[in-house]
Each structure stands twice: as structure tokens, then as C-alpha cells.
Design an enzyme around this catalytic site. Sequence first.
Site, PDB file in Angstrom:
ATOM      1  N   ASN A  11       0.878  -1.176   0.000  1.00 44.77           N
ATOM      2  CA  ASN A  11       0.000   0.000   0.000  1.00 44.77           C
ATOM      3  C   ASN A  11       0.910   1.218   0.000  1.00 44.77           C
ATOM      4  O   ASN A  11       1.498   1.558   1.021  1.00 44.77           O
ATOM      5  CB  ASN A  11      -0.874  -0.052   1.272  1.00 44.77           C
ATOM      6  CG  ASN A  11      -1.648   1.234   1.489  1.00 44.77           C
ATOM      7  OD1 ASN A  11      -1.729   2.088   0.603  1.00 44.77           O
ATOM      8  ND2 ASN A  11      -2.224   1.369   2.676  1.00 44.77           N
ATOM      9  N   LYS A  13       0.230   4.285  -0.291  1.00 45.87           N
ATOM     10  CA  LYS A  13      -0.352   5.500   0.304  1.00 45.87           C
ATOM     11  C   LYS A  13      -0.077   6.702  -0.602  1.00 45.87           C
ATOM     12  O   LYS A  13      -0.094   6.572  -1.816  1.00 45.87           O
ATOM     13  CB  LYS A  13       0.181   5.689   1.733  1.00 45.87           C
ATOM     14  CG  LYS A  13      -0.038   4.422   2.577  1.00 45.87           C
ATOM     15  CD  LYS A  13       0.146   4.644   4.043  1.00 45.87           C
ATOM     16  CE  LYS A  13      -0.106   3.330   4.780  1.00 45.87           C
ATOM     17  NZ  LYS A  13      -0.018   3.454   6.220  1.00 45.87           N
ATOM     18  N   HIS A  97      -9.487   1.443   4.601  1.00 40.84           N
ATOM     19  CA  HIS A  97      -8.244   1.538   5.369  1.00 40.84           C
ATOM     20  C   HIS A  97      -8.467   2.461   6.572  1.00 40.84           C
ATOM     21  O   HIS A  97      -9.222   3.426   6.476  1.00 40.84           O
ATOM     22  CB  HIS A  97      -7.129   2.087   4.465  1.00 40.84           C
ATOM     23  CG  HIS A  97      -5.786   2.027   5.115  1.00 40.84           C
ATOM     24  ND1 HIS A  97      -5.380   2.985   6.021  1.00 40.84           N
ATOM     25  CD2 HIS A  97      -4.785   1.126   5.018  1.00 40.84           C
ATOM     26  CE1 HIS A  97      -4.157   2.661   6.445  1.00 40.84           C
ATOM     27  NE2 HIS A  97      -3.779   1.543   5.861  1.00 40.84           N
ATOM     28  N   GLU A  99      -6.821   4.778   7.791  1.00 40.01           N
ATOM     29  CA  GLU A  99      -6.577   6.210   7.538  1.00 40.01           C
ATOM     30  C   GLU A  99      -7.785   6.846   6.859  1.00 40.01           C
ATOM     31  O   GLU A  99      -8.096   8.007   7.093  1.00 40.01           O
ATOM     32  CB  GLU A  99      -5.304   6.378   6.696  1.00 40.01           C
ATOM     33  CG  GLU A  99      -4.061   6.138   7.546  1.00 40.01           C
ATOM     34  CD  GLU A  99      -2.872   5.574   6.792  1.00 40.01           C
ATOM     35  OE1 GLU A  99      -2.849   5.630   5.547  1.00 40.01           O
ATOM     36  OE2 GLU A  99      -1.955   5.070   7.471  1.00 40.01           O
ATOM     37  N   GLU A 169      -5.674  -4.842  10.493  1.00 41.89           N
ATOM     38  CA  GLU A 169      -4.612  -3.870  10.746  1.00 41.89           C
ATOM     39  C   GLU A 169      -4.907  -3.121  12.042  1.00 41.89           C
ATOM     40  O   GLU A 169      -5.675  -2.151  12.053  1.00 41.89           O
ATOM     41  CB  GLU A 169      -4.546  -2.850   9.606  1.00 41.89           C
ATOM     42  CG  GLU A 169      -4.246  -3.456   8.255  1.00 41.89           C
ATOM     43  CD  GLU A 169      -3.646  -2.417   7.311  1.00 41.89           C
ATOM     44  OE1 GLU A 169      -2.493  -2.597   6.915  1.00 41.89           O
ATOM     45  OE2 GLU A 169      -4.321  -1.422   7.008  1.00 41.89           O
ATOM     46  N   GLY A 175       2.447   2.138  10.861  1.00 43.65           N
ATOM     47  CA  GLY A 175       3.437   3.200  10.747  1.00 43.65           C
ATOM     48  C   GLY A 175       4.135   3.542  12.051  1.00 43.65           C
ATOM     49  O   GLY A 175       4.825   4.548  12.149  1.00 43.65           O
ATOM     50  N   SER A 215       3.206  -2.317  10.404  1.00 44.08           N
ATOM     51  CA  SER A 215       4.652  -2.454  10.608  1.00 44.08           C
ATOM     52  C   SER A 215       5.183  -3.839  10.244  1.00 44.08           C
ATOM     53  O   SER A 215       6.054  -4.373  10.937  1.00 44.08           O
ATOM     54  CB  SER A 215       5.034  -2.071  12.044  1.00 44.08           C
ATOM     55  OG  SER A 215       4.667  -0.729  12.306  1.00 44.08           O
TER      56      SER A 215
HETATM   57  P1  PGA Z   1       2.805   0.189   7.695  1.00 43.85           P
HETATM   58  O1  PGA Z   1       1.349   0.461   7.055  1.00 43.85           O
HETATM   59  O2  PGA Z   1       3.309  -1.085   7.077  1.00 43.85           O
HETATM   60  O3  PGA Z   1       3.627   1.388   7.290  1.00 43.85           O
HETATM   61  O4  PGA Z   1       2.627   0.084   9.157  1.00 43.85           O
HETATM   62  C1  PGA Z   1       0.443  -0.575   6.864  1.00 43.85           C
HETATM   63  C2  PGA Z   1      -0.837  -0.054   6.273  1.00 43.85           C
HETATM   64  O5  PGA Z   1      -1.272   1.053   6.655  1.00 43.85           O
HETATM   65  O6  PGA Z   1      -1.456  -0.701   5.420  1.00 43.85           O
END
Ligand code: PGA
Length: 252
Positions: A11, A13, A97, A99, A169, A175, A215
Site C-alpha cells: 500500500n 499510500k 483503510h 486512515e 490492521e 506506521g 509495521s
Molecule cells: P505500515 O502500514 O506497514 O507502514 O505500518 C500498513 C498499512 O497502513 O497498510
Amino acid sequence: MAKRKPLIAGNWKMYKTVAEASDLVKGLKKNLGGISDREALVCPPFTSLAAVAQLLKDSNISLGAQNMHWEEKGAFTGEIAPAMLADAGCKYVIIGHSERRQYFGETDETVNKKTKAAFAHSLTPIVCVGETLAEREKNITLEIIGRQIKNGLAGLTDKQAAELVIAYEPVWAIGTGKTASPAQAQEVHAAIRNLFASMYGNEAAQAARILYGGSVKPDNVSELMRQPDIDGGLVGGASLDVDSFTKLVQFS
Ligand code: PGA
């Protein structure tokens, strides 16, 4: 019963210009040309989809988008329709997601509309669920996930349910460098699969893939992938670099 093929999804982003996206994909194509027992997927920003689709032609790396609208077409300034993603070469679309839930008002209801719209246009939805740190500390993780699954994934056919990809997630792990322990993740994945079986039957629940996200890195991917109900990863930060995404896909 068919064995679930592991899926490692990047992903991206809101990262990468068209030129940067093209460089990344060229590197991945070189490294991952031979994979067949696992699936690699990249989800670039909308602006790079066409260029990346072109580069991925005749490759075994799949293409997906990060969001879409549920309507077919219309006066929805700034939105992207499901058919536009399919036309651009997407096979997958990430939906709900955290976010998008946190910053852009996505709800279980919009997730449900988008999930159905994706299937209607031959896109495979990757539907994201996950609890916040406060919810985990209150011990309501499974309640929160249960609500997201029941409401977000209501009304699918059994065939759609079997094709679906779910991404667990935990919001506190995205992140942040904090990963859920393999045991913590497995516990939630197993609960999701049980709940899904109660909604759509055991066969669909055994076929649907459940990814872990938050992560995921080259040094923790293999242990996560050894858990019986973890079928892949949805990866943000570590998917933005050729070497680290290559290592993720090559988990042992
Ligand atoms: P990350 O993000 O691997 O940077 O923690 C995962 C995601 O938001 O899908």
C-alpha cells in the site's frame, strides 16, 4: 479444500510520482519475475496506475488501487469509479483503510457499499478492519472487529465471500514500528475467520484470505506468515523500496 495462496500487498499510500513509481516497479519486476507460489500486489496512487499497469503487463505482479467511490459514474468531483479502476488494469482495491476511516469519514456503511461495488466490477476488495489502542486497552478488540466485519461485509454472496480479502490492521501498529505479536495477530485472525464462517459458511471462510497489516518488515514477516490464519501482509512503509518489498515477498 483449496490452499490459500499467500498475498503480499504494498500500500503505497500518498507516495511516489509517476517516475518514482515506474522505477520501483521495474526493480520489483526484475526481482520477482519467477514467483508463482505466492502473489505480489502493488497499490500505487491513482496518478500512477496507468503507467504501472503498462509496466506490469505480462508480469505476475498484480495491480490494485487504494480507494474508490461506490457509484458507477456521476457528478462526484474528485472521486474515482470502480469501472475506471478496472479499465486502468486494477485487479484489487483496498477498502476502508483505517486512515480513510480516521481522516475521510469512511464508515462500515460506505465500506459495505464499496465492497459490493468492487465485486460488481470484477475487482477483488481488500477490506481493512482494526482496533485503536484505546479499544485494545479496553479489551473490546473482538467486539470492534466483529462490528466492522458484520456491518462492512453484510450481504455478499458465498462466492464473493470466498474471493474476498480481509486485512486485519491494528491502528496502533500502523506506521509506528509496533507490530502485533504473531500470537496477538493469530488470535484476531482466527476470530475473524470464525465469524466469517458463521456468516458465509466454512467453505467460504476457509477460502478467504486474511492479511495482517501494521509495521510488517522483512525481519518479522516470516514469523507472522507461519501463523495458520495469516495469509499475507498489507504493507505500507516497507513496500516503498525495491529491496525491502522483494524480501517481504520472498518470506520463508
Ligand atoms: P505500515 O502500514 O506497514 O507502514 O505500518 C500498513 C498499512 O497502513 O497498510
